[in-house]
Design an enzyme around this catalytic site. Structure first.
Site, short mmCIF file in Angstrom:
data_model
loop_
_atom_site.label_atom_id
_atom_site.label_comp_id
_atom_site.label_asym_id
_atom_site.label_seq_id
_atom_site.Cartn_x
_atom_site.Cartn_y
_atom_site.Cartn_z
N CYS A 387 0.85 -1.07 -0.14
CA CYS A 387 0.04 0.00 -0.07
C CYS A 387 0.80 1.24 -0.09
O CYS A 387 1.38 1.53 -0.83
CB CYS A 387 -1.02 -0.05 1.26
SG CYS A 387 -2.78 0.87 0.75
N HIS A 524 -3.42 -4.77 0.76
CA HIS A 524 -2.91 -5.31 1.79
C HIS A 524 -3.02 -7.09 1.80
O HIS A 524 -4.22 -7.46 2.20
CB HIS A 524 -3.80 -4.96 3.00
CG HIS A 524 -3.42 -3.33 3.44
ND1 HIS A 524 -2.34 -3.26 4.04
CD2 HIS A 524 -4.11 -2.48 2.84
CE1 HIS A 524 -2.31 -1.77 4.24
NE2 HIS A 524 -3.58 -1.29 3.58
N GLU A 526 -1.59 -9.01 3.73
CA GLU A 526 -1.43 -9.56 4.76
C GLU A 526 -2.71 -10.03 5.31
O GLU A 526 -2.78 -10.81 6.41
CB GLU A 526 -0.78 -8.72 5.62
CG GLU A 526 -1.48 -7.40 6.31
CD GLU A 526 -1.14 -6.10 5.40
OE1 GLU A 526 -0.78 -6.56 4.24
OE2 GLU A 526 -1.22 -5.20 5.60
N1 GLN Z 1 -1.73 7.00 2.97
C1 GLN Z 1 -1.67 6.13 1.65
C2 GLN Z 1 -3.34 6.05 1.21
O1 GLN Z 1 -4.31 6.60 1.64
C3 GLN Z 1 -1.89 4.63 1.88
C4 GLN Z 1 -2.57 3.97 2.75
C5 GLN Z 1 -2.06 2.64 3.33
O2 GLN Z 1 -0.92 2.20 3.31
N2 GLN Z 1 -2.82 1.67 3.84
O3 GLN Z 1 -3.46 5.92 -0.35
#
Ligand code: GLN
Length: 551
Positions: A387, A524, A526
């Protein structure tokens, strides 16, 4: 009383916690679920959290730990992660309620005139709403495991406790069971266990009207028969229902430990359920693998919340699973991104065979994470960006390989002239089959891309090698996206886009073609890894880390 009685089928296990927090109530619930599934029973879980936030989405990870995201896009308590990792249950919105959510729904009904001018009260209106939430699973599964957050004695949890007290009267004894997780400290200087905290906690529970049926006693060492007898006498619980929940090396040993203590037999007896013997072979094999690794690998995790492991719960577990998938033990070095800003990357990352930059929000530590990515890229150390980690890998590449020195995400620099990561105002949401429109001022949470989305993989990439199949579904939780205006320029210099949304409008996975293993994903992974089914990307990342420096 407007709540319907439970059907004859579903039985409910309620789990409360006493003495202090962090006794592993969530793991206990998950392990009980695993034991019941091993006997062929169908189950589900629900976590009832006493705090007032409607969901944990806006809570600081320092305070609440990780926000776990489900397929349907619910932002939930991290215990739902344990439930999914230990069992086949797929959780979602209905598996996690907070006081805030319960009150919100009661207040909304009140505003709509549903209470016909009556006075709206905690009992019966809030408690009925809680019971309605629990009853959703009625008839769907054999057993619903309901975990009450917080510790007995908290003011906030009282409506939940009152609701489950009533629940037992509503559905009867062989359809409900109370398990209390408590602590039996061993005082080294005195050389003995102390049962007083447990006695007090049960006393408090009984004052609320709940007599626990089973006590799960968290301890450092096994509890002798005499001690169980003592607890039994003072707490009014039969001796064979006083279960030792001893500290273990790996959390995946817990189901087998509970089984050895006779917990599953006891709860089936109390619930009056007959099943065959449990099939625990897969758990036994898992524990055997964890206890006899063939190799060891050191991974650096570059984060903002490095002091609080709870913030990266699923990530930590997924890395452990990746290790299990390679018969290896994964050692983690949590490195503070801010420390990296001030220090030499080689110093802090020395000896690491893989570098992982996890998800995150906000500007703090971002440049340190980018520094770690440069280090991984140049030294050809396996790199996994998740992410925010993927977004930063794109920024790093744009700045240092393509030469776009101002490259940034508009999350960190609204005025950047090279917004390689930006905020998309319109995008297609396959779940609602609608174009979603949002802007920076939209309601917090409302602007996030949340939950499972499809992603199509490009053949002959690291991603395609790792996964079986061409289309995958992974869970998202972010606001910003890869900016396609820079796509050609970046690809021309060697960035590989190995996964996109089916319509190709959203970049979901990026890789580098001159590196042994460098992968960033916008989702994600995970959240979908399990000990018995390690996530393909974690398995592949750990495999690459194990090979680092070998050739
Ligand atoms: N801050 C970034 C976004 O909002 C990544 C978010 C995250 O890693 N969950 O896109």
């Amino acid at each position: 009383m407007t709540v319907q009685k439970a059907s004859k089928r579903t039985k409910f296990i309620f789990i409360t916690g006493g003495v202090l927090s962090s006794l592993g109530k969530g793991l206990a619930a998950a392990s009980i679920g695993a034991l019941l599934e091993s006997r062929g029973l169908t189950i589900t879980f629900q976590k009832l959290d006493p705090y007032i936030n409607v969901d944990p989405g806006t809570m600081n990870p320092f305070q609440h730990g990780e926000v776990y995201v489900t397929d349907d896009g619910a932002e939930t308590d991290l215990d739902l992660g344990h439930y999914e990792r230990y069992t086949s249950v797929a959780t979602g919105q209905r598996n996690n309620y907070t006081s805030g959510r319960i009150y919100y729904s009661v207040i909304t009904k009140e505003r709509q005139g549903e209470y016909l001018g009556g006075t709206v009260q905690v009992i019966p209106h809030i408690t009925d709403e809680i019971k309605r939430a629990i009853h959703q699973f009625d008839g769907e599964v054999d057993i619903a495991i309901i975990e009450i957050g917080g510790t007995i004695g908290d003011i906030e949890s009282l409506p939940f406790l009152e609701a489950i007290r009533q629940f037992r009267s509503d559905v009867g004894r062989d359809h409900s069971l109370f398990i209390h997780v408590t602590w039996v400290p061993y005082i080294k200087t005195a050389g003995e266990f102390k049962t007083k905290p447990t006695q007090h906690s049960v006393k408090e529970l009984r004052a609320i009207g709940i007599q626990p049926d089973i006590l799960l006693c968290r301890t450092e060492r096994p509890l002798a028969r005499e001690l169980k007898e003592k607890i039994s006498l003072f707490c009014n619980v039969s001796t064979d229902a006083v279960i030792t929940a001893q500290d273990v090396h790996s959390i995946y040993e817990v189901p087998l430990c509970f089984h050895k203590e006779g917990l599953d037999d006891k709860l089936l007896e109390l619930l009056n359920i007959w099943t065959g013997t449990p099939h625990l072979e897969a758990w036994q094999e898992l524990v055997r693998q964890i206890q006899h690794p063939k190799a060891k690998v050191l991974i650096a995790v570059i984060g903002k919340y490095v002091d609080l492991k709870e913030s990266y719960k699923s990530l930590h577990e997924a890395l452990v699973h990746g290790g299990i998938g390679n018969s290896a033990t994964v050692e983690l070095r949590y490195v503070s991104a801010e420390d990296l800003e001030a220090k030499d990357a080689a110093e802090l990352l020395d000896g690491c065979q893989g570098i992982l930059v996890p998800g995150g929000f906000g500007k703090r530590g971002v440049e340190g994470k980018i520094k770690a990515i440069t280090f991984a890229r140049q030294r050809k150390i396996p790199f996994f960006g998740i992410c925010l980690g993927m977004q930063l890998a794109v920024i790093e590449f744009a700045r240092n390989v393509v030469g776009l020195s101002d490259a940034n995400s508009t999350e960190f620099d609204q005025a950047t002239s090279q917004p390689v990561i930006y905020f998309i105002k319109e995008w297609y949401d396959y779940r609602t089959d609608k174009i979603q429109i949002r802007d920076e001022n939209s309601n917090m949470g409302g602007t996030l891309r949340l939950g499972a989305y499809p992603c199509v993989l490009q053949p002959e990439t690291l991603a395609a090698q790792a996964y079986v199949g061409k289309e995958i579904f992974e869970r998202h939780r972010h606001r910003y996206e890869f900016n396609n205006a820079f796509l050609h320029e970046l690809v021309a210099k060697g960035l590989v886009v190995s996964g996109t949304s089916p319509d190709k409008s959203l970049v979901e996975i990026v890789e580098l073609n001159d590196h042994p293993w460098f992968l960033g994903c916008q989702f994600h992974p995970e959240f979908k890894s399990k000990p018995m089914a390690p996530h393909p990307l974690f398995r592949a990342f750990i495999e690459a880390a194990l090979n680092y420096g070998k050739s």
